[in-house]
Design an enzyme around this catalytic site. Structure first.
Site, PDB file in Angstrom:
ATOM      1  N   GLU A   2       0.845  -1.197   0.000  1.00  0.00           N
ATOM      2  CA  GLU A   2       0.000   0.000   0.000  1.00  0.00           C
ATOM      3  C   GLU A   2       0.884   1.251   0.000  1.00  0.00           C
ATOM      4  OE1 GLU A   2      -2.488   1.507  -0.723  1.00  0.00           O
ATOM      5  OE2 GLU A   2      -4.025   1.604   0.825  1.00  0.00           O
ATOM      6  N   ASP A   3       0.390   2.307  -0.630  1.00  0.00           N
ATOM      7  CA  ASP A   3       1.188   3.540  -0.664  1.00  0.00           C
ATOM      8  C   ASP A   3       1.209   4.229   0.708  1.00  0.00           C
ATOM      9  OD1 ASP A   3      -1.484   4.285  -0.819  1.00  0.00           O
ATOM     10  OD2 ASP A   3      -1.247   5.682  -2.478  1.00  0.00           O
ATOM     11  N   ASP A  63      -3.119   5.503   6.382  1.00  0.00           N
ATOM     12  CA  ASP A  63      -3.586   6.801   6.896  1.00  0.00           C
ATOM     13  C   ASP A  63      -4.568   6.534   8.039  1.00  0.00           C
ATOM     14  OD1 ASP A  63      -4.090   9.546   7.012  1.00  0.00           O
ATOM     15  OD2 ASP A  63      -5.440   9.543   5.307  1.00  0.00           O
ATOM     16  N   PHE A  76      -0.549  16.088   3.393  1.00  0.00           N
ATOM     17  CA  PHE A  76      -1.031  15.427   2.184  1.00  0.00           C
ATOM     18  C   PHE A  76       0.087  15.438   1.155  1.00  0.00           C
ATOM     19  CE2 PHE A  76      -3.440  14.376  -1.535  1.00  0.00           C
ATOM     20  CZ  PHE A  76      -4.387  13.498  -1.041  1.00  0.00           C
ATOM     21  N   ARG A  86       0.689  11.474 -10.024  1.00  0.00           N
ATOM     22  CA  ARG A  86       1.215  10.144  -9.674  1.00  0.00           C
ATOM     23  C   ARG A  86       2.605   9.926 -10.264  1.00  0.00           C
ATOM     24  NH1 ARG A  86      -2.998   7.142  -7.453  1.00  0.00           N
ATOM     25  NH2 ARG A  86      -5.076   7.471  -8.305  1.00  0.00           N
TER      26      ARG A  86
END
Ligand code: IMP
Length: 186
Positions: A102-103, A106, A155, A168
């Site tokens: 997963e990036d 959060d 963010f 991206r």
């Protein structure tokens, strides 16, 4: 942490060199943990695609890829809280060593949802590799087994991560300026 300005004034949080170095270390750790085993790397589309591509190439143990897609953030920077599977696994993970790639971890809602879902398929082992971890935003109690970098509540965009599907392709991980008109326009 580097604060060099590139990419039309975007502030770089982690440079491509820092990312490359850290991802290599994560790969080496996975190699040590799974020596002699086979693993399935399950990337969470779309944000983890670039991370998975680099992580997989830093892993020597026998591995295959699969991908799932979920909705979580929609088109903006704020989470709706709801997680829905929009692309399922292509292969069975029963009895296999699975690492969810997963990036960003959060709120934990996405990985909480995926872990519960995958547990039902009875993998041999189930672990999480997250490039970034934002522990201050956690809603669901989820920890990643492999974390690239821990960051505060900021963010970020680039290296697979988007704002409204853009950015991206940035090679570095950059901070999204909250007041940038070109970003808030989507
Ligand atoms: P969680 O369910 O809140 O843990 O959200 C995880 C997902 O939210 C990640 O896979 C990203 O797609 C998205 N996300 C969370 N923070 C950021 C960010 O800073 N930039 C881009 N996407 C983010």
């Amino acid at each position: 942490m580097s604060t060099t300005s590139i990419h039309s004034g975007l502030e770089v949080l982690f440079s491509r060199e820092q990312i490359r170095h850290r991802v290599l270390e994560m790969g080496r750790q996975i190699d040590r943990d799974y020596a002699g085993e086979k693993i399935v790397l399950v990337g969470v589309l779309k944000g983890a695609a670039i991370f998975l591509a680099d992580l997989a190439r830093s892993i020597s143990v026998d591995n295959t890829f699969d991908f799932v897609a979920v909705t979580s953030y929609g088109k903006g920077a704020r989470s709706s809280g709801a997680v829905k599977l929009i692309k399922d696994l292509d292969q069975s993970i029963e009895g296999k060593n699975v690492i969810i790639v997963e990036d960003i971890l959060d709120t934990g809602l996405t990985l909480g949802f995926l872990c519960s879902l995958f547990e039902q398929h009875q993998p041999k082992t189930l672990r999480i590799a997250a490039l970034l971890d934002k522990p201050s935003r956690r809603v669901e109690k989820i920890d990643a087994d492999y974390v690239g970098f821990t960051i505060p509540n900021q963010f970020v965009i680039g290296y697979g991560m988007d704002f409204a599907e853009r950015y991206r392709n940035l090679p570095d991980i950059c901070l999204m300026p909250p007041d940038a008109p070109e970003l808030s326009a989507g």
